[in-house]
Design a protein around this motif. Sequence first.
Motif, PDB file in Angstrom:
ATOM      1  N   LEU A 135       0.822  -1.205   0.000  1.00  0.00           N
ATOM      2  CA  LEU A 135       0.000   0.000   0.000  1.00  0.00           C
ATOM      3  C   LEU A 135       0.861   1.263   0.000  1.00  0.00           C
ATOM      4  O   LEU A 135       0.610   2.193  -0.762  1.00  0.00           O
ATOM      5  CB  LEU A 135      -0.932   0.006   1.212  1.00  0.00           C
ATOM      6  CG  LEU A 135      -1.876   1.186   1.343  1.00  0.00           C
ATOM      7  CD1 LEU A 135      -2.818   1.257   0.141  1.00  0.00           C
ATOM      8  CD2 LEU A 135      -2.663   1.087   2.635  1.00  0.00           C
ATOM      9  N   LYS A 174       2.406   1.638  -3.330  1.00  0.00           N
ATOM     10  CA  LYS A 174       1.405   2.006  -4.332  1.00  0.00           C
ATOM     11  C   LYS A 174       1.044   3.489  -4.214  1.00  0.00           C
ATOM     12  O   LYS A 174       0.911   4.191  -5.217  1.00  0.00           O
ATOM     13  CB  LYS A 174       0.164   1.141  -4.145  1.00  0.00           C
ATOM     14  CG  LYS A 174      -0.817   1.219  -5.271  1.00  0.00           C
ATOM     15  CD  LYS A 174      -1.912   0.187  -5.090  1.00  0.00           C
ATOM     16  CE  LYS A 174      -2.877   0.233  -6.237  1.00  0.00           C
ATOM     17  NZ  LYS A 174      -3.907  -0.792  -6.133  1.00  0.00           N
ATOM     18  N   VAL A 175       0.900   3.962  -2.988  1.00  0.00           N
ATOM     19  CA  VAL A 175       0.550   5.367  -2.767  1.00  0.00           C
ATOM     20  C   VAL A 175       1.677   6.290  -3.223  1.00  0.00           C
ATOM     21  O   VAL A 175       1.428   7.381  -3.740  1.00  0.00           O
ATOM     22  CB  VAL A 175       0.208   5.605  -1.279  1.00  0.00           C
ATOM     23  CG1 VAL A 175       0.133   7.072  -0.937  1.00  0.00           C
ATOM     24  CG2 VAL A 175      -1.095   4.910  -0.929  1.00  0.00           C
ATOM     25  N   THR A 176       2.913   5.852  -3.039  1.00  0.00           N
ATOM     26  CA  THR A 176       4.050   6.698  -3.409  1.00  0.00           C
ATOM     27  C   THR A 176       4.507   6.477  -4.854  1.00  0.00           C
ATOM     28  O   THR A 176       5.466   7.111  -5.295  1.00  0.00           O
ATOM     29  CB  THR A 176       5.235   6.468  -2.458  1.00  0.00           C
ATOM     30  OG1 THR A 176       5.625   5.090  -2.516  1.00  0.00           O
ATOM     31  CG2 THR A 176       4.875   6.853  -1.028  1.00  0.00           C
ATOM     32  N   ALA A 235       2.868   1.357  -9.589  1.00  0.00           N
ATOM     33  CA  ALA A 235       1.766   0.892  -8.745  1.00  0.00           C
ATOM     34  C   ALA A 235       1.499  -0.597  -8.981  1.00  0.00           C
ATOM     35  O   ALA A 235       1.292  -1.359  -8.036  1.00  0.00           O
ATOM     36  CB  ALA A 235       0.506   1.699  -9.016  1.00  0.00           C
TER      37      ALA A 235
END
Length: 78
Positions: A39, A42-44, A51
């Motif tokens: 997570l 993926k966010v960064t 991602a």
Amino acid sequence: MEGNGKETTAMSRAPRDAAAAGVSVRESLQHAWASFLGLVRKVTARSEEEAAEADMRAAKMQVEATDEAEAKKKQLAD
């Protein structure tokens, strides 16, 4: 005092059952850690590709945790 045999079997099996439970707890923690890292990555991520890579890495870590746990549980059963 003599036992009836069932007590001895249950008592000898208890350490293995406890070890198997510990392996399951460790596996759960590894799954949670892999999900968290996935997570965060993926966010960064700066692109769709990064991602997707984060998702694949998290899934791979979870599969490895499951494989490791299954191997340890099988070893305990032997």
